[in-house]
Write an enzyme that holds these catalytic residues in place. Structure first.
Site, PDB file in Angstrom:
ATOM      1  N   LYS A 115       0.818  -1.212   0.000  1.00  0.00           N
ATOM      2  CA  LYS A 115       0.000   0.000   0.000  1.00  0.00           C
ATOM      3  C   LYS A 115       0.852   1.264   0.000  1.00  0.00           C
ATOM      4  O   LYS A 115       0.450   2.286  -0.541  1.00  0.00           O
ATOM      5  CB  LYS A 115      -0.982  -0.002   1.170  1.00  0.00           C
ATOM      6  CG  LYS A 115      -2.027  -1.090   1.015  1.00  0.00           C
ATOM      7  CD  LYS A 115      -3.346  -0.780   1.644  1.00  0.00           C
ATOM      8  CE  LYS A 115      -4.371  -1.794   1.141  1.00  0.00           C
ATOM      9  NZ  LYS A 115      -5.667  -1.688   1.717  1.00  0.00           N
ATOM     10  N   LYS A 207      -4.990  -9.742  -6.700  1.00  0.00           N
ATOM     11  CA  LYS A 207      -6.170  -9.876  -5.831  1.00  0.00           C
ATOM     12  C   LYS A 207      -7.296  -8.969  -6.321  1.00  0.00           C
ATOM     13  O   LYS A 207      -7.039  -7.843  -6.749  1.00  0.00           O
ATOM     14  CB  LYS A 207      -5.748  -9.444  -4.417  1.00  0.00           C
ATOM     15  CG  LYS A 207      -6.732  -9.742  -3.328  1.00  0.00           C
ATOM     16  CD  LYS A 207      -6.202  -9.225  -1.986  1.00  0.00           C
ATOM     17  CE  LYS A 207      -6.489  -7.743  -1.834  1.00  0.00           C
ATOM     18  NZ  LYS A 207      -6.956  -7.321  -0.513  1.00  0.00           N
ATOM     19  N   LYS A 210     -10.826  -3.307  -4.067  1.00  0.00           N
ATOM     20  CA  LYS A 210     -11.631  -2.094  -4.242  1.00  0.00           C
ATOM     21  C   LYS A 210     -10.839  -1.011  -4.964  1.00  0.00           C
ATOM     22  O   LYS A 210     -11.401  -0.170  -5.645  1.00  0.00           O
ATOM     23  CB  LYS A 210     -12.012  -1.510  -2.876  1.00  0.00           C
ATOM     24  CG  LYS A 210     -12.817  -2.403  -1.985  1.00  0.00           C
ATOM     25  CD  LYS A 210     -13.131  -1.619  -0.706  1.00  0.00           C
ATOM     26  CE  LYS A 210     -13.526  -2.529   0.426  1.00  0.00           C
ATOM     27  NZ  LYS A 210     -12.540  -2.549   1.516  1.00  0.00           N
TER      28      LYS A 210
END
Ligand code: AQP
Length: 344
Positions: A115, A207, A210
């Protein structure tokens, strides 16, 4: 080790459209566990602000995740549904855990690396300390079981390490305060079934997420039948027909992903799916896939829409859930303060 009554806790971030990965990896299990356990389900809004959020969108997302929980079958009267920021003890215990966890432990967290990307220096301190807050979310309720997707396995292991270190560091005080040989349980991850890691529809090595810029990479819980059909038709596949045995899915990530999703939606195993579709072309499989996905997700999407039109009801659910959650959290936090030696 002390015995802890079974209690389930899990959370979902209000950071955008909920998708099939969140649903199959987490929410379906939340629904099942209600039958056998006392459950606490949290919209983890304090986690959401570890990355930039627009206030109006965050508010809408908190309500939307709550609507998804209820639409999927979570009963907010029989169990607890609330948003994290309404129970201050999560942040309070997270600070204590910041002082228990070691920097070396956090440095190993792969989600932070993913991230934060290349510009780690510019990531928020909150993003780095995220796993300590997650441990606090679980342990402030002394929860014993945590249903999550595969991607959260490492964070769960860290929660167990934090619980264990706290129990050891303060063992004398824990005993002196009347809690026996451990104050926190070591929470167990519940990661089972054919879809613990749902992959992107555009790339079987990534993956479903969102934050993927392509909406075609995921099926959102709010997608209508036509959108689901379009996304499945465009989903990446390979030129071979489906194999008849699970071993035949090796090195075919897109096929494996679609078969896993189908199995999870239909409540069967991957082998069961291949028994019906082994040898079939993707065109035939995709058409059955669309029918199944629409049948399972359509009613949830419709109910979400209905609930989203009534924000006052959602806010009441969250307030009521937060009041009940706070009752448990305050009691445990008071015990933690006594164990630590704080005056109160
Ligand atoms: N692709 C997935 N397959 C299976 N489970 C998944 N989960 C998330 N993605 C998948 C599980 O859903 C729960 C809630 O996730 P979250 O919203 O708290 O966290 P996340 O992992 O950050 O979700 P996203 O969609 O991947 O968001 P971004 O794009 O922001 O990173 C968790 O139990 C998680 O395991």
């Amino acid at each position: 080790m002390a015995h802890f009554p079974a209690r389930v806790f899990s959370g979902v971030q209000p950071t955008g459209n909920l998708h099939l990965g969140n649903y199959l990896g987490a929410i379906v299990k939340f629904v099942e566990l209600q039958r056998t356990h006392e459950c606490i389900y949290c919209v983890v809004d304090l986690h959401a602000i570890t990355l930039p959020q627009k206030p109006a969108e965050l508010k809408a997302s908190i309500r939307e995740v709550t609507a998804a929980f209820i639409a999927a079958g979570i009963d907010p009267r029989a169990h607890i549904v609330f948003n994290q920021s309404q129970v201050a003890e999560h942040a309070e215990l997270a600070w204590v855990f910041n002082c228990v966890a070691r920097i070396g432990w956090l440095n190993r967290m792969t989600q932070f690396k993913e991230k934060a990307g290349k510009d780690k220096e510019n990531a928020s301190v909150g993003l780095y300390a995220y796993p300590c807050l997650m441990a606090a979310d679980i342990l402030v309720y002394r929860a014993t079981h945590v249903p999550v997707g595969e991607d959260q396995k490492q964070h769960l292991e860290l929660s167990r390490d934090i619980a264990q270190k706290f129990n050891l560091d303060f063992s004398e005080s824990i005993a002196a305060c009347g809690h026996g040989d451990a104050f926190f349980p070591l929470p167990e991850p519940l990661i089972q079934g054919p879809a613990t890691r749902v992959m992107s529809l555009r790339d079987g090595s990534k993956k479903m997420s969102k934050s993927d810029p392509s909406d075609y990479s995921r099926i959102n819980l709010s997608d209508d039948a036509e959108t689901i059909a379009q996304k499945v038709r465009k989903a990446k596949t390979d030129p071979e027909p489906l194999p008849s045995e699970v071993e035949g899915l090796a090195r075919r990530p897109e096929a494996e992903n679609l078969v896993g999703i189908f199995a999870a939606l239909n409540g069967e195993t991957k082998q069961g799916v291949l028994k019906s579709f082994g040898g079939a072309q993707f065109s035939a499989f995709k058409s059955a896939f669309v029918d199944l996905a629409v049948a399972k997700l359509g009613p949830i999407g419709n109910e979400m829409k209905r609930l989203n039109a009534d924000p006052a009801y959602i806010d009441n659910v969250l307030r009521d859930g937060a009041d009940r959650a706070r009752g448990i959290a305050q009691k445990n936090m008071a015990a933690v303060k006594d164990i630590l030696g704080f005056v109160r």
